[in-house]
Scaffold this active site. Sequence first.
Site, PDB file in Angstrom:
ATOM      1  N   HIS A   1      -8.644  89.009   8.362  1.00 38.08           N
ATOM      2  CA  HIS A   1      -8.825  87.561   8.480  1.00 38.08           C
ATOM      3  C   HIS A   1      -8.636  87.142   9.931  1.00 38.08           C
ATOM      4  CE1 HIS A   1      -8.837  83.372   7.409  1.00 38.08           C
ATOM      5  NE2 HIS A   1      -7.696  83.202   8.035  1.00 38.08           N
TER       6      HIS A   1
ATOM      7  N   ASP B   1      -8.775  84.224  12.545  1.00 36.89           N
ATOM      8  CA  ASP B   1      -8.862  82.784  12.798  1.00 36.89           C
ATOM      9  C   ASP B   1      -9.490  82.534  14.169  1.00 36.89           C
ATOM     10  OD1 ASP B   1      -7.485  81.742  10.467  1.00 36.89           O
ATOM     11  OD2 ASP B   1      -5.679  82.669  11.288  1.00 36.89           O
TER      12      ASP B   1
ATOM     13  N   ASP C   1      -8.489  81.457   3.087  1.00 36.51           N
ATOM     14  CA  ASP C   1      -7.406  80.751   3.774  1.00 36.51           C
ATOM     15  C   ASP C   1      -7.526  79.233   3.842  1.00 36.51           C
ATOM     16  OD1 ASP C   1      -4.911  80.885   4.931  1.00 36.51           O
ATOM     17  OD2 ASP C   1      -5.650  81.079   6.967  1.00 36.51           O
TER      18      ASP C   1
ATOM     19  N   ASP D   1      -4.114  88.891   8.100  1.00 40.93           N
ATOM     20  CA  ASP D   1      -4.553  88.286   9.353  1.00 40.93           C
ATOM     21  C   ASP D   1      -4.659  89.350  10.449  1.00 40.93           C
ATOM     22  OD1 ASP D   1      -4.269  86.049   7.855  1.00 40.93           O
ATOM     23  OD2 ASP D   1      -2.759  85.093   9.121  1.00 40.93           O
TER      24      ASP D   1
ATOM     25  N   HIS E   1     -10.447  76.326   9.685  1.00 37.06           N
ATOM     26  CA  HIS E   1      -9.350  75.756   8.902  1.00 37.06           C
ATOM     27  C   HIS E   1      -8.029  75.624   9.669  1.00 37.06           C
ATOM     28  CE1 HIS E   1      -9.445  80.136   7.997  1.00 37.06           C
ATOM     29  NE2 HIS E   1      -8.151  80.020   8.184  1.00 37.06           N
TER      30      HIS E   1
END
Length: 1076
Positions: A174, A176, A288, A425, A569
Amino acid sequence: MKRSRVLAVLVGGVFIVAVMSLNRMLELMQGAGLKQRGETPAGQDLSHLQQKIDRLEHLLSDNNRLVATLRDSLLQRKAPWETGARANVSSDSAHGQTDRLPGCRLADEPKDGHANDANLVVYVVVVYQLLDVYDLLPFDNPDGGAWKQGFEIRYQGNEWDEQPLELFLVPHSHNDPGWLKTFDSYYQDQTKHILNNMLIKLSEDSRRKMIWAEISFFSKWWNDIDDQKREIVKRLLRAGQLELVTGGWVMADEANSHYFALLDQLIEGHQWIQRHLGVKPSSGWAVDPFGHSPSMTYLLKGAGLRDMVIQRVHYAVKKHFAKQQTLEFLWRQSWDSSSRSDITCHMMPFYSYDVPHTCGPNPAICCQFDFHRLPGGRVSCPWRIPPQPITEQNVQERALLLLDQYRQKSRLFHSPVLLVSLGDDFRFVESSEWDAQFSNYQKLFDYFDQHPELHVKARFGTLSDYFKALRRRLTAAGTTLPTLRGDFFTYSDRDDHYWSGYFTSRPFYKRLDRTLEATLRATEILFSLTTAEMRRYRGDGHLVADFPAHQHFQRLTTGRRSLALFQHHDGVTGTARDPVVVDYGTRLFHSILNLRQVLQSSAHWLLLLDKSQYHYDQSKPFLKMVTPDPITSFKMILCSLFLSLIIFNPTEQLRTSVISIVVDSPDARVVDAQTGQPMTAQISAVWEEPTLASAEDFQVKNELVQSIKIFPLSGLVKMGIFYASLSGCPLGGATIIKNAFRLITSAQFSGLVRQVQVQFLWYGTTRNRDKSGAYLFLPGEEGAQLYSSSEPPLVRVSRGPVFSDITSCFRHFTHRVRLYHLEGHAGKSLEISNMVDIRSEVNRELAMRIVSNVASGNRFYSDLNSFQMQQRRTLAKLPLQAHFYPMTSASFLQDETSRVSLLSAQSQAVASLRPGELEVILDRRLQQDDNLGLGQGITDNKLTASLYQLLLEDRRGGAQEVGGASVQHLSLLAHLTSLSLCHPPITMVATSDSQLPKLRPFLPLQSSLPCDVHLLNLRTLEDTQEAGSPSQEVALLLHRKGFDCSSAPEPPLQCSWSAHEEVDTLIYLLYVFLYY
Ligand SMILES: [Zn+2]
């Protein structure tokens, strides 16, 4: 039409995207305007259509009866938990036959041949309404044991004898695009290593797999790798070892994001994939985002996805779904009575998407199968039992321990296919992590293979591997998944931790987001029209040599990607660290500036009467922007003797609008460009401080009495000397009584006097250990306190021919209500604007409350992504913070005779805690972290503007019922008001010192579009041959909006509506998806 491929066509007449040549499109649009006025289908067609409708109505009524029976049984069961503290007044079902607007059509009536042909399948399936689930659940949060928020899962052991357990372990990382680090820092430090290692490690063993979601990162990495590596990527994709999931630029927030931006990031990602890799994502992956919206699923379905995975859902809802074995369902739109908007959705059952919470219900055991946490590494298991490397000695014990978790998890699902994710993550950064995970799991899988008596087949997989297997099993069993309508807000991950804080966190940036959005949309439209006009002018398909098309297209692309990145997000949510927020803000701000350059030079070319006079000079633009902007404070003070104002109306509707400019003299005057006649205008002081008017600057509000035609630039207005006066008279059309803390406005609308109060409130945070932060709203038990001030506010009242307003200046905010004395819809609502400054406060949140006498019971409606309205219920069994919902652009409350709508220009949290009340959180300042990983409070507050229109309307008749639930929409008047609010006119001024060349109005459309049809975008596509250059193709995005049939505005609206067939004429290739 050179190429009439439909880019993406979305639901039943609600949302349409097409690619076609621009000239052809304009012809069709003009033709459509004519059609809607006169033509009717031939009588024969009508009778044929009537037969079809009759047949369908019969089928639908049968279906509705069944669904209603199921719903009734559900409602009876909920009774024991209903505390009855609030009047559970249903304002929706009291009416029988709707007294409809002419042409008003119920949402579930068919409107074209796609839905009502003879082979239509009417699904008689259980349709869950999430609202009913909320009524049903006790929200008592008992301790579930190993699975704390769940229950003990039992199985016999022989469940898989006939149908073996088929398991897909899906490796993921994941990433970000900005959170604790900026997008670029994450890329340099982690992401590029993950992707580089992926090439090596997947190539080593064809059984290994991986999914990837964030195209922002993937495309950046692609630019860094050589052709050889690019070939490996393509090979891995072809082999199904690598799968791109969702295909969005980011994994978007689904609460604060507007559907324009959601679509922007989806198109940006999908177009990139199409261009560079030639594949098409089929599964969505959203593990998420903090709550999930059906608007997103609708867009995904329209983009060709069949399946999706979601994760962050209220723990009590997850438990309920797990018990019912309904964690997998067909997610349906609230207005849709057919299955056409359905998408298969898999909801992860446990707390998180990390390894401890994905293999099964017991995190202490699952953590032992996260081989990145082997002893000696940087991360370990908080449950204090470390993983062990798999060896010949321990493989049996380890395999059986893991299988027990798999089997327990499998009992929560309908079919014996199991999806287990493997990642977290920023995982798989180091080569050693790849080896640890893949080799240890392969040993476990091999063990399962060698022991057929265990009845398990486990392997690495991608999402499409899993969903293919699921579909196969369901088909073989002759079953379908249940159907569900509703949304998954407001998310709670444990106890009373409701994630409703982020609906407002960093409101300054949430508003900047919408400013960029409006600027981008206006620029896209104007740029597309300009290049089309240029090609027509030259006649050879080329653009004018002096026009910087390539640079402008780069600016557009950067603007699209800045907006897209911010939909992440942790972007628009306001949940990133301070430096990351600054990085996002800088991107947004620069994009606005760059897009304004494109707007200026596009408008320049379009307006010139003699095109040969066109000359582009970036340092000396012919037009300059004077559109005032409360965020970026672009303030141009006009001081020439004679200036030409250029007004661009970016909406598809004829509108009357107020244009505001700042001048250096109170003696300015506005005249009509064509006739030289004076125009109605009003001059106001520019206030430097609450009691100090600027001695040099004045604002001219000019009512444009000539209508501004549809979207392209309309009339030129020359401005010269002007006089006016500032007065302190009571507000016309309304009486205003003030006291120290509130304003009471009694406005007369449609002959009915209604009381509306505006109050301001403070929320503090709880005294418990866990306090409010960027994500969480944890108010004190005392709830909200009315705003109080030791000093009375300074109040300014002004009245004039264009508007009248009252401004109240308090220490923490300046609040202004204004009425415009205008014809048309602009004069029918009350404008509310606030400028908030809570920088002096500690752990406080400021709220604005609208108090009305509408008997709304415990229900109100808030929008989802500005795309649809969702009913909300205030329930005594839930804590206060659970009742705050995202509001992207609208909320309303209503009773049988009236409706109060609050239309908003920015995303915020909204609630209706008592009947007749709506409240929004304006800003929040919180000193501490809320322990969700961010590691800081939110104290970077700024002077923040918020803008609304308050609309009071009469109602006649009730709501529409679809599948046993009421579906509510905004009224047409509210749609138009919201459109004007979100897309203000853009004002430019010609600054040429020398003789001004002759300009002419540019009016590409003969009339407004129907007022329920929104021109969402006109987006120039990239040239397929020449990278980074505009092609001759544009994507036309139209949105046909549902609207409320219970109110008919007086006087009637100027635009037409609901003659839906003309939209079908416009884009006749419905339901086709020929993206690639
Ligand atoms: Zn994330």
